[in-house]
Design a protein around this motif. Structure first.
Motif, PDB file in Angstrom:
ATOM      1  N   PHE A 146      -4.182  45.471 -41.405  1.00 32.17           N
ATOM      2  CA  PHE A 146      -3.286  44.840 -40.444  1.00 32.17           C
ATOM      3  C   PHE A 146      -2.735  45.903 -39.499  1.00 32.17           C
ATOM      4  CE2 PHE A 146      -3.427  41.579 -43.607  1.00 32.17           C
ATOM      5  CZ  PHE A 146      -3.164  40.391 -42.946  1.00 32.17           C
ATOM      6  N   ALA A 147      -2.520  45.492 -38.248  1.00 35.20           N
ATOM      7  CA  ALA A 147      -1.996  46.413 -37.237  1.00 35.20           C
ATOM      8  C   ALA A 147      -0.909  45.714 -36.441  1.00 35.20           C
ATOM      9  CB  ALA A 147      -3.118  46.861 -36.305  1.00 35.20           C
ATOM     10  N   GLN A 148       0.000  46.519 -35.880  1.00 32.65           N
ATOM     11  CA  GLN A 148       1.023  45.986 -34.984  1.00 32.65           C
ATOM     12  C   GLN A 148       0.339  45.427 -33.739  1.00 32.65           C
ATOM     13  OE1 GLN A 148       4.083  45.925 -36.931  1.00 32.65           O
ATOM     14  NE2 GLN A 148       4.795  46.108 -34.861  1.00 32.65           N
ATOM     15  N   ASN A 149       0.958  44.397 -33.133  1.00 34.06           N
ATOM     16  CA  ASN A 149       0.451  43.914 -31.858  1.00 34.06           C
ATOM     17  C   ASN A 149       1.598  43.879 -30.854  1.00 34.06           C
ATOM     18  OD1 ASN A 149       1.935  41.582 -32.311  1.00 34.06           O
ATOM     19  ND2 ASN A 149       0.174  40.266 -32.574  1.00 34.06           N
ATOM     20  N   ASN A 150       1.360  43.279 -29.731  1.00 33.66           N
ATOM     21  CA  ASN A 150       2.351  43.321 -28.661  1.00 33.66           C
ATOM     22  C   ASN A 150       3.192  42.050 -28.571  1.00 33.66           C
ATOM     23  OD1 ASN A 150       0.429  41.590 -27.734  1.00 33.66           O
ATOM     24  ND2 ASN A 150       0.226  42.511 -25.729  1.00 33.66           N
ATOM     25  N   GLU A 151       3.307  41.297 -29.625  1.00 33.45           N
ATOM     26  CA  GLU A 151       4.103  40.077 -29.595  1.00 33.45           C
ATOM     27  C   GLU A 151       5.568  40.389 -29.329  1.00 33.45           C
ATOM     28  OE1 GLU A 151       5.169  37.363 -33.175  1.00 33.45           O
ATOM     29  OE2 GLU A 151       3.304  36.601 -32.323  1.00 33.45           O
ATOM     30  N   GLY A 179     -10.143  33.336 -37.792  1.00 36.77           N
ATOM     31  CA  GLY A 179     -10.436  34.699 -37.359  1.00 36.77           C
ATOM     32  C   GLY A 179      -9.230  35.579 -37.115  1.00 36.77           C
ATOM     33  N   VAL A 180      -8.027  35.005 -37.097  1.00 37.44           N
ATOM     34  CA  VAL A 180      -6.821  35.800 -36.871  1.00 37.44           C
ATOM     35  C   VAL A 180      -5.801  35.425 -37.938  1.00 37.44           C
ATOM     36  CG1 VAL A 180      -4.908  36.310 -35.294  1.00 37.44           C
ATOM     37  CG2 VAL A 180      -7.210  35.992 -34.376  1.00 37.44           C
ATOM     38  N   VAL A 181      -5.267  36.441 -38.595  1.00 37.95           N
ATOM     39  CA  VAL A 181      -4.250  36.265 -39.626  1.00 37.95           C
ATOM     40  C   VAL A 181      -3.054  37.117 -39.237  1.00 37.95           C
ATOM     41  CG1 VAL A 181      -3.726  36.490 -42.089  1.00 37.95           C
ATOM     42  CG2 VAL A 181      -6.062  35.960 -41.364  1.00 37.95           C
ATOM     43  N   THR A 182      -1.872  36.507 -39.230  1.00 45.37           N
ATOM     44  CA  THR A 182      -0.668  37.234 -38.851  1.00 45.37           C
ATOM     45  C   THR A 182       0.359  37.173 -39.971  1.00 45.37           C
ATOM     46  OG1 THR A 182       0.325  35.300 -37.792  1.00 45.37           O
ATOM     47  CG2 THR A 182      -1.007  36.738 -36.396  1.00 45.37           C
ATOM     48  N   LEU A 183       1.363  38.025 -39.852  1.00 51.16           N
ATOM     49  CA  LEU A 183       2.477  38.031 -40.786  1.00 51.16           C
ATOM     50  C   LEU A 183       3.598  38.864 -40.201  1.00 51.16           C
ATOM     51  CD1 LEU A 183       2.474  41.080 -42.162  1.00 51.16           C
ATOM     52  CD2 LEU A 183       0.635  40.109 -43.494  1.00 51.16           C
ATOM     53  N   HIS A 184       4.758  38.752 -40.780  1.00 47.01           N
ATOM     54  CA  HIS A 184       5.881  39.630 -40.462  1.00 47.01           C
ATOM     55  C   HIS A 184       6.126  40.471 -41.715  1.00 47.01           C
ATOM     56  CE1 HIS A 184       6.528  36.616 -37.291  1.00 47.01           C
ATOM     57  NE2 HIS A 184       6.933  37.677 -36.622  1.00 47.01           N
ATOM     58  N   ALA A 185       5.990  41.766 -41.577  1.00 45.93           N
ATOM     59  CA  ALA A 185       6.059  42.657 -42.732  1.00 45.93           C
ATOM     60  C   ALA A 185       7.453  43.248 -42.904  1.00 45.93           C
ATOM     61  CB  ALA A 185       5.055  43.793 -42.578  1.00 45.93           C
ATOM     62  N   SER A 186       7.904  43.269 -44.151  1.00 46.66           N
ATOM     63  CA  SER A 186       9.127  44.006 -44.475  1.00 46.66           C
ATOM     64  C   SER A 186       8.775  45.489 -44.541  1.00 46.66           C
ATOM     65  CB  SER A 186       9.676  43.551 -45.831  1.00 46.66           C
ATOM     66  OG  SER A 186       8.830  44.010 -46.875  1.00 46.66           O
ATOM     67  N   LYS A 187       9.786  46.321 -44.589  1.00 48.44           N
ATOM     68  CA  LYS A 187       9.525  47.760 -44.697  1.00 48.44           C
ATOM     69  C   LYS A 187       8.810  48.079 -46.010  1.00 48.44           C
ATOM     70  CE  LYS A 187      14.128  48.805 -46.506  1.00 48.44           C
ATOM     71  NZ  LYS A 187      15.387  49.495 -46.305  1.00 48.44           N
ATOM     72  N   PHE A 188       9.027  47.240 -47.035  1.00 51.13           N
ATOM     73  CA  PHE A 188       8.386  47.456 -48.332  1.00 51.13           C
ATOM     74  C   PHE A 188       6.914  47.047 -48.303  1.00 51.13           C
ATOM     75  CE2 PHE A 188      12.875  46.289 -49.161  1.00 51.13           C
ATOM     76  CZ  PHE A 188      13.313  47.525 -49.608  1.00 51.13           C
ATOM     77  N   GLY A 189       6.623  45.963 -47.596  1.00 50.78           N
ATOM     78  CA  GLY A 189       5.257  45.451 -47.564  1.00 50.78           C
ATOM     79  C   GLY A 189       4.360  46.090 -46.529  1.00 50.78           C
ATOM     80  N   ARG A 190       4.962  46.657 -45.497  1.00 54.23           N
ATOM     81  CA  ARG A 190       4.179  47.210 -44.391  1.00 54.23           C
ATOM     82  C   ARG A 190       3.051  48.144 -44.850  1.00 54.23           C
ATOM     83  NH1 ARG A 190       5.164  46.942 -39.275  1.00 54.23           N
ATOM     84  NH2 ARG A 190       7.337  46.370 -39.611  1.00 54.23           N
ATOM     85  N   PRO A 191       3.294  49.114 -45.748  1.00 49.87           N
ATOM     86  CA  PRO A 191       2.193  50.005 -46.151  1.00 49.87           C
ATOM     87  C   PRO A 191       1.014  49.270 -46.795  1.00 49.87           C
ATOM     88  CG  PRO A 191       4.306  50.917 -46.824  1.00 49.87           C
ATOM     89  CD  PRO A 191       4.568  49.529 -46.345  1.00 49.87           C
ATOM     90  N   ILE A 192       1.292  48.222 -47.564  1.00 49.46           N
ATOM     91  CA  ILE A 192       0.223  47.447 -48.203  1.00 49.46           C
ATOM     92  C   ILE A 192      -0.625  46.775 -47.132  1.00 49.46           C
ATOM     93  CG2 ILE A 192      -0.281  45.430 -49.660  1.00 49.46           C
ATOM     94  CD1 ILE A 192       2.358  46.154 -51.180  1.00 49.46           C
ATOM     95  N   TRP A 199      -8.333  34.308 -26.801  1.00 48.72           N
ATOM     96  CA  TRP A 199      -9.402  35.289 -26.625  1.00 48.72           C
ATOM     97  C   TRP A 199      -9.724  36.035 -27.910  1.00 48.72           C
ATOM     98  CZ3 TRP A 199      -8.468  40.396 -27.606  1.00 48.72           C
ATOM     99  CH2 TRP A 199      -7.146  40.819 -27.596  1.00 48.72           C
ATOM    100  N   MET A 200      -8.762  36.142 -28.838  1.00 47.25           N
ATOM    101  CA  MET A 200      -9.027  36.828 -30.108  1.00 47.25           C
ATOM    102  C   MET A 200      -9.827  35.958 -31.070  1.00 47.25           C
ATOM    103  SD  MET A 200      -5.679  39.071 -31.083  1.00 47.25           S
ATOM    104  CE  MET A 200      -4.382  37.925 -30.623  1.00 47.25           C
ATOM    105  N   ASP A 201      -9.679  34.626 -30.932  1.00 39.02           N
ATOM    106  CA  ASP A 201     -10.372  33.698 -31.819  1.00 39.02           C
ATOM    107  C   ASP A 201     -10.283  32.313 -31.195  1.00 39.02           C
ATOM    108  OD1 ASP A 201     -11.623  32.502 -33.980  1.00 39.02           O
ATOM    109  OD2 ASP A 201      -9.806  32.438 -35.199  1.00 39.02           O
ATOM    110  N   ILE A 202     -11.435  31.700 -30.964  1.00 39.07           N
ATOM    111  CA  ILE A 202     -11.412  30.380 -30.336  1.00 39.07           C
ATOM    112  C   ILE A 202     -11.184  29.248 -31.335  1.00 39.07           C
ATOM    113  CG2 ILE A 202     -12.785  31.113 -28.360  1.00 39.07           C
ATOM    114  CD1 ILE A 202     -15.171  29.619 -29.694  1.00 39.07           C
ATOM    115  N   ALA A 203     -11.174  29.568 -32.628  1.00 44.31           N
ATOM    116  CA  ALA A 203     -10.884  28.530 -33.623  1.00 44.31           C
ATOM    117  C   ALA A 203      -9.470  27.997 -33.405  1.00 44.31           C
ATOM    118  CB  ALA A 203     -11.018  29.098 -35.036  1.00 44.31           C
ATOM    119  N   PRO A 204      -9.290  26.681 -33.561  1.00 40.38           N
ATOM    120  CA  PRO A 204      -7.962  26.100 -33.314  1.00 40.38           C
ATOM    121  C   PRO A 204      -7.018  26.216 -34.520  1.00 40.38           C
ATOM    122  CG  PRO A 204      -9.496  24.369 -33.811  1.00 40.38           C
ATOM    123  CD  PRO A 204     -10.287  25.652 -33.812  1.00 40.38           C
ATOM    124  N   ALA A 205      -7.089  27.330 -35.207  1.00 40.33           N
ATOM    125  CA  ALA A 205      -6.214  27.556 -36.363  1.00 40.33           C
ATOM    126  C   ALA A 205      -5.940  29.044 -36.480  1.00 40.33           C
ATOM    127  CB  ALA A 205      -6.865  27.044 -37.643  1.00 40.33           C
TER     128      ALA A 205
END
Length: 172
Positions: A154-159, A135-148, A93-99
């Protein structure tokens, strides 16, 4: 094979940005090791295993274009690096592109920190996703990278996550 991005738009005055090749697989794996070493305490043996496994994983993906890596380089020294894994992903629902774009392996050498290199590499990675219609880009942020990442939008989600290699209670 996927289209590779043009390098002409990734130039800077003091350093240059170069796209990784298959020959850079071991270098990318070493950068990944350094990134994790900054954030987690593990044995050298565990880091050796991680590095070897990642080299084996990333090599074919560099070859087929599903993993793109960029290096910020100055005088033949890698100052910073990042990676973009273009994942096959079900229409959503966030992006119908298959990537989906997954940003990973952001690492800046300690002596080069504070120069905006991670921010520049982040911009390049996200722009590459836009060019590809992702249309959707994800990552796992370290405490150092989170502010950038948060400043970039980027925002937290419910994963949620279940780690099967650890003790889990299962269905009680």
């Amino acid at each position: 094979m996927r289209d590779l991005p043009s390098l002409s738009s990734y130039r800077h005055k003091m350093h240059k940005i170069r796209l990784a090749t298959v020959d850079d697989a071991a270098t990318i794996s070493r950068q990944r090791r350094l990134m994790f070493a900054d954030n987690f305490s593990r044995t050298e043996q565990e880091f050796d295993q991680l590095e070897a496994a990642f080299t084996e994983w990333v090599t074919p993906r560099l070859a087929d274009g599903s993993y793109l890596g960029w290096f910020a380089v100055e005088d033949d020294t890698i100052l910073a690096a990042c990676g973009l894994w273009i994942m096959d992903f079900l229409p959503h629902w966030m992006d119908i592109a298959p990537a989906r774009g997954y940003l990973t392996n952001f690492y800046t050498a300690p002596a080069a920190r504070g120069r905006g290199l991670a921010k520049e590499l982040l911009r390049i990675s996200v722009e590459e996703c836009k060019k590809r219609g992702i249309g959707v880009v994800t990552l796992h942020a370290s405490k150092f990278g989170r502010p950038i990442y948060e400043r970039f939008g980027f925002a937290q989600n419910n994963e949620m996550i279940l780690r099967l290699n650890e003790d889990t209670q299962g269905w009680e």
